[in-house]
Design a protein around this motif. Structure first.
Motif, short mmCIF file in Angstrom:
data_model
loop_
_atom_site.label_atom_id
_atom_site.label_comp_id
_atom_site.label_asym_id
_atom_site.label_seq_id
_atom_site.Cartn_x
_atom_site.Cartn_y
_atom_site.Cartn_z
N MET A 1 0.57 -1.59 0.09
CA MET A 1 -0.35 0.01 0.13
C MET A 1 0.73 1.27 0.36
O MET A 1 2.14 1.35 0.63
N VAL A 2 0.58 2.83 -0.70
CA VAL A 2 1.74 3.47 -1.04
C VAL A 2 0.38 4.66 -0.38
O VAL A 2 -1.02 4.89 -0.69
N ARG A 27 -6.70 2.27 -7.90
CA ARG A 27 -7.16 1.90 -7.50
C ARG A 27 -7.12 2.28 -5.86
O ARG A 27 -6.19 2.04 -5.03
N GLU A 29 -7.79 1.72 -1.88
CA GLU A 29 -7.80 1.38 -0.67
C GLU A 29 -8.86 1.95 0.43
O GLU A 29 -9.87 1.07 1.13
N GLU A 49 -5.24 5.21 0.43
CA GLU A 49 -4.30 4.52 0.88
C GLU A 49 -4.27 4.43 -1.05
O GLU A 49 -5.83 3.25 -0.59
N PHE A 51 -3.61 0.71 -3.70
CA PHE A 51 -3.43 -0.95 -4.32
C PHE A 51 -1.13 -1.10 -4.40
O PHE A 51 -1.25 -1.60 -3.60
N SER A 52 -0.84 0.29 -5.17
CA SER A 52 0.08 -0.44 -5.76
C SER A 52 1.30 1.11 -6.17
O SER A 52 -0.31 2.25 -6.42
N LEU A 53 2.38 0.82 -5.84
CA LEU A 53 3.16 2.41 -6.53
C LEU A 53 2.52 2.77 -7.86
O LEU A 53 2.70 4.11 -8.43
N PRO A 54 2.41 2.14 -8.46
CA PRO A 54 2.18 2.59 -10.22
C PRO A 54 1.13 3.52 -10.28
O PRO A 54 0.99 4.28 -10.96
N ASP A 55 -0.24 2.95 -9.63
CA ASP A 55 -1.29 3.63 -9.25
C ASP A 55 -1.10 5.04 -8.77
O ASP A 55 -1.86 5.73 -9.37
#
Length: 104
Positions: A1-2, A27, A29, A49, A51-55
């Motif tokens: 999580m980011v 995405r 969270e 938060e 879901f992923s660093l690219p998002d």
């Protein structure tokens, strides 16, 4: 999580409005809009938060400086809390001993 910081939000913002706006680019969270305890109005910023660093990078690059409900918003990736609280000892100062206590 980011974790992402969003600043410049209007005081009447709702979580669902922010979720719809941001989720078009990645995405989401969780959303935490920071509110005044007495009035319940938004203090102007929120944490999300992602879901992923690219998002997260896509959200930051797309939405930073954009207009949302009449306000220009600031979007950036939050620094990790554990790295911000790291304390480095001062090694260049000589050791200072405590004064001896007087005995009575």
């Amino acid at each position: 999580m980011v974790k992402i910081f969003i600043g410049g939000l209007p005081d009447n913002i709702q979580e669902m409005d922010l979720a719809i706006f941001v989720s078009l680019h990645g995405r989401v969270e969780t959303i935490k809009i920071v509110r005044d305890r007495a009035t319940g109005k938004c203090k102007g910023y929120a944490f999300l938060e992602i879901f992923s660093l690219p998002d997260a990078k896509n959200i930051v690059s797309t939405l930073n400086g954009e207009s949302f409900k009449g306000n220009i918003i600031t979007v950036k990736i939050s620094e990790e809390e554990n790295t911000a609280k790291t304390v480095k000892p001062k090694t260049n100062q000589p050791f200072k001993s405590k004064r001896p206590r007087l005995q009575r």
